[in-house]
Write an enzyme that holds these catalytic residues in place. Structure first.
Site, PDB file in Angstrom:
ATOM      1  CG  LEU A  38     -13.454  30.362  66.353  1.00  0.00           C
ATOM      2  CD1 LEU A  38     -14.470  30.004  65.627  1.00  0.00           C
ATOM      3  CD2 LEU A  38     -12.004  30.347  65.502  1.00  0.00           C
ATOM      4  CB  THR A  39     -11.246  36.876  68.619  1.00  0.00           C
ATOM      5  OG1 THR A  39     -10.611  36.353  69.882  1.00  0.00           O
ATOM      6  CG2 THR A  39     -11.610  38.152  68.858  1.00  0.00           C
ATOM      7  CB  ALA A  75     -10.023  35.745  73.958  1.00  0.00           C
ATOM      8  CE1 TYR A 196      -3.634  38.612  72.012  1.00  0.00           C
ATOM      9  CE2 TYR A 196      -3.976  36.251  71.878  1.00  0.00           C
ATOM     10  CZ  TYR A 196      -4.054  37.596  71.304  1.00  0.00           C
ATOM     11  OH  TYR A 196      -4.704  37.763  70.063  1.00  0.00           O
ATOM     12  NE  ARG A 243      -5.191  28.987  71.597  1.00  0.00           N
ATOM     13  CZ  ARG A 243      -5.380  28.527  70.419  1.00  0.00           C
ATOM     14  NH1 ARG A 243      -6.187  27.524  70.379  1.00  0.00           N
ATOM     15  NH2 ARG A 243      -4.951  29.112  69.222  1.00  0.00           N
ATOM     16  N   GLY A 343      -5.415  23.205  65.015  1.00  0.00           N
ATOM     17  CA  GLY A 343      -4.646  23.762  64.083  1.00  0.00           C
ATOM     18  C   GLY A 343      -4.854  23.053  62.794  1.00  0.00           C
ATOM     19  N   GLY A 365     -12.333  25.379  63.893  1.00  0.00           N
ATOM     20  CA  GLY A 365     -12.429  26.924  63.758  1.00  0.00           C
ATOM     21  C   GLY A 365     -13.224  27.339  62.823  1.00  0.00           C
TER      22      GLY A 365
END
Length: 412
Positions: A38-39, A75, A196, A243, A343, A365
């Site tokens: 998790l950013t 990330a 990305y 991922r 998800g 998450g």
């Protein structure tokens, strides 16, 4: 035997498949719950392009560590200006390695395990995030809409990477993997999803190259496969995961045939030589709310980094009947590659996913953001804290380390 339901009325999951042990490469997990990458954008800017983990990050990951549990970091940049997101850390400088070492020590002190997710954002970051440098990508096709800083993407189209630059990025991933191990991480996860850089090579609506890295699916998958091999040679394949998000049409990625093309990629992964075959693949479920989650992420990021910009526009695609991760799972299973599903999982649908054999581990998450003791709460059927989306990206301890453990906010 414990009762099926706790005093709070929620089902206890401690006797379900979610709380069975699992061996992932060299590590022995005691349950199947994994903290999502998790950013959170709360690392400290040390200098231009260098952002370092701090004491707040140590507390955050330590809070969420559990005995025999697995965490994935946000990330993390493999090189200077590989991403440039404000408050997003890297793993290329000595100071970053030292900062992460405090995090991994804290996680290991609680008996947990932690992998570092490695990324390069490619065209997904604007010049302002990279000290004015032009974005790079598989080709010169810009994203739709605007970046989080309000800049119109089309006004600053990316530059197609040269073959030499691509090969340097492969080396940068391998170097970052080594530095992650130096920092005490138990392994790394390659970010090959969500629009990305590696994903920009995979999608045929973005990658229009005519060399060995573009055109056919064989060529478009070349870079992710080279990165897998480089990282595996650097630290051992049993400590490397990747991922992927075949159905997540985020940041203007929309492949013409994700089922066929990612099936090919999974076949290639599953048949890599054993010494470079990754220990797991982590995939995002084909759910409509994944697109909405990513849009909300960019909206929050925009509010944090700009004054009024609307952020990147993601295409809210309808769920296509028949899309499923099961075929990818079965292909990878033939090569002994473990499967992590992400998800929209919750206390009701996580255990059945494991019990059906459709996944080995389950990503949580948002619920992990709000519940530092999530495994305990799920095991014992305890009520969950609700998350505050407005504090997801950037800021301080609020919405980061101030969510209570169970009992701290419960009247005696």
């Amino acid at each position: 035997m414990p009762k099926a339901d706790s005093p709070t009325g929620f089902k206890q999951l401690q006797n379900t498949a979610l709380f069975t042990p699992f061996k992932l490469g060299p590590i022995q997990l005691e349950h199947r719950i994994v903290q999502a990458p998790l950013t959170r954008m709360r690392a400290t800017k040390e200098s231009e392009g260098v952002t370092v983990p701090n004491d707040l990050n140590v507390e955050y990951f330590s809070q969420r560590a559990s005995k025999g549990g697995l965490q994935l970091t946000e990330a993390t940049e493999i090189a200077k200006f590989a991403g440039g997101y404000p408050g997003a850390p890297g793993i290329f400088s000595d100071s970053q390695i030292a900062g992460w070492k405090q995090v991994t020590d804290a996680v290991h002190a609680k008996g947990g395990y932690i992998f570092c997710q490695l990324w390069h954002t490619g065209r997904a970051s604007p010049p302002s995030f990279r000290s004015g440098q032009q974005p790079v990508s598989s080709s010169d096709i810009p994203m739709d809409g605007s970046w989080a800083d309000g800049t119109v993407c089309a006004e600053h189209p990316p530059r197609a990477l040269t073959v030499e630059e691509i090969q340097q990025i492969v080396k940068d991933f391998g170097s970052a993997a080594k530095k992650a191990r130096e920092a005490g991480f138990d392994g790394i996860e390659i970010h090959g999803a969500n629009g990305y850089l590696l994903d920009q090579f995979l999608h045929d609506n973005v990658n229009n190259r005519t060399d060995q890295y573009g055109g056919s699916v064989e060529n478009r998958t070349r870079l992710p496969l080279e990165v897998i091999e480089e990282c595996s040679k650097a630290i051992g394949a049993d400590r490397v995961g990747i991922r992927l998000s075949p159905y997540n049409y985020f940041q203007s990625t929309k492949d013409s045939n994700p089922n066929k093309h990612w099936e090919y990629l999974c076949e290639k992964i599953a048949t890599l030589p054993q010494d470079v075959r990754p220990v797991y693949v982590h995939m995002v479920e084909p759910r409509f709310d994944e697109v909405l989650d990513e849009q909300a992420k960019m909206d929050a990021l925009s509010a944090y980094t700009s004054s009024g910009g609307k952020g990147v526009e993601a295409e809210a695609t309808v769920k296509v009947k028949g899309n499923t991760l099961i075929n990818f799972r079965n292909t990878l299973k033939k090569g002994g590659v473990k499967f992590i599903a992400a998800g929209g999982f919750n206390r009701d649908n996580a255990a059945p996913k494991i019990e059906s054999g459709d996944a080995d581990l389950i990503i949580f998450g948002r619920w992990f953001i709000a519940n530092p003791d999530l495994p305990k709460r799920l095991a014992e059927g305890l009520e969950l804290n609700q998350y505050d989306r407005s504090t997801f990206y950037g800021g301080n301890a609020k919405g980061y380390t101030d969510y209570p453990f169970y009992g701290q906010n419960v009247s005696a």
